[in-house]
Design an enzyme around this catalytic site. Structure first.
Site, PDB file in Angstrom:
ATOM      1  CB  SER A 105      -4.340   1.389   3.938  1.00  0.00           C
ATOM      2  OG  SER A 105      -3.450   1.049   2.905  1.00  0.00           O
ATOM      3  CE  LYS A 149      -4.378   1.623  -0.758  1.00  0.00           C
ATOM      4  NZ  LYS A 149      -4.308   0.553   0.212  1.00  0.00           N
ATOM      5  CB  SER A 162      -0.955   0.008   1.196  1.00  0.00           C
ATOM      6  OG  SER A 162      -2.034  -0.861   0.970  1.00  0.00           O
ATOM      7  CE  LYS A 193      -1.370   3.970   2.762  1.00  0.00           C
ATOM      8  NZ  LYS A 193      -1.282   2.825   3.702  1.00  0.00           N
TER       9      LYS A 193
END
Length: 333
Positions: A167, A112, A109, A283
């Site tokens: 997420s 992202k 993720s 993140k």
């Protein structure tokens, strides 16, 4: 500027390079399989500025952290905790810790980051996004989502919080469709934007990071992408937010409210922040294929910005362990 003038400017550099080859027998290194093309010296990497002036020669990536191919060896960092890791002190353009930073890895993720960067670049925060059937049906039900349902209507601003805090793969699909019309077209845009940022050892096929053999990046490429993303104040605000109360409409026009909480263990207090470093945000990312991943934005004791990356950590605790060790030891340059 004419080609003759360009050659005159480059001639001293070419003579020096030729002398080096003659005296030392320099050859391209072959010890790092996935190393970048550090030995390419073409006009691709040189900006000559305005054609009316020959006074300045601006080098490509002069404001970026650029390093070699050697790994850092330190008794203070348990390298076995993760496959790839790095610390970039951006003010001084130093890579203070490097561990397999050019090795291709699944990003999970942390993908992202690029999705959010593109959305903020091309989208309008107040734009209303409608959740399509495809955005939901294409996802594994067990994957990470922020709870959007078919027919929901949500602003891009709120969808970005669902994307980055908890997420949401559903938010990623919705954003991708809004920006490019489909997730496939958005992936093409992702690759164009990544290449423009110098992330030449990356390839993306979706906006969320679920595993695919053709979806990969490197620790160094993630630094390049993240470094550009944090230039946007809205991006920094999102990743530094602990929790966000979202409000939007469902398919029947009823108001839906949700609270989304950041997955960053340093911000939630699940893990102690590294000594001498203030964590701003970042993140996380986790899949079976990618292991435990984290890209982090911090400031050190001198208030200099620091970007740090861990990819393919053995476990969540190992990921935070090596991140803390790296920043405590190498975060201040």
């Amino acid at each position: 500027m004419t080609h003759m003038k360009k050659r005159n400017i480059l001639l001293p550099f070419l003579l020096i390079a030729s002398a080096c080859l003659f005296l030392t027998g320099c050859t391209e290194r072959g010890d790092v399989e996935n190393a970048y093309g550090l030995y390419e010296t073409t006009e691709t990497f040189v900006s000559f500025g305005d054609s009316s002036s020959d006074s300045e020669l601006s080098l490509f990536a002069s404001d970026l952290c650029v390093g070699g191919t050697d790994n850092t060896v330190s008794d203070n960092v348990t390298a076995e905790c993760a496959e790839c890791a790095a610390v970039f002190v951006t003010d001084s353009t130093e890579i203070t810790y490097a561990q397999n930073i050019y090795e291709k890895s699944y990003p999970a993720s942390t993908t992202k980051i690029l999705t959010a960067y593109i959305a903020l670049k091309y989208g309008s925060p107040d734009e209303i996004l409608t959740v399509s059937d495809e955005a939901i049906d294409s996802l594994d039900p067990s994957s990470s989502v922020c709870g959007l349902q078919k027919g929901d209507q949500i602003t891009l601003h709120d969808a970005l919080y669902g994307l980055m805090l908890c997420s949401g793969n559903d938010a990623a699909n919705v954003i991708a469709e809004a920006i490019s019309g489909s997730t496939e077209a958005f992936a093409d845009l992702m690759n164009q934007e990544a290449l423009a940022l110098g992330a030449t050892h990356s390839h993306f096929v979706n906006p969320h990071g679920l595993p695919d053999d053709d979806h990969y990046t490197t620790a160094y490429d993630l630094y390049l992408i993240f470094q550009e993303a944090v230039q946007n104040e809205d991006f920094v605000t999102i990743i530094s937010t602990l929790s966000y109360d979202a409000s939007y409409l469902d398919s029947a026009g009823n108001t839906v409210t949700q609270t989304w909480t950041n997955t960053n263990g340093y911000l939630t207090g699940s893990y102690k922040q590294p000594d001498g470093v203030t964590v701003i945000g970042g993140k996380t990312g986790t899949t079976a294929a990618a292991g435990y991943c984290l890209v982090l934005y911090s400031r050190n004791e001198s208030s200099s910005p620091v970007i740090s990356v861990v990819l393919n950590g053995n476990s969540r605790s190992d990921m935070y362990r090596i991140m803390t060790q790296m920043l405590s030891t190498f975060g201040n340059g």
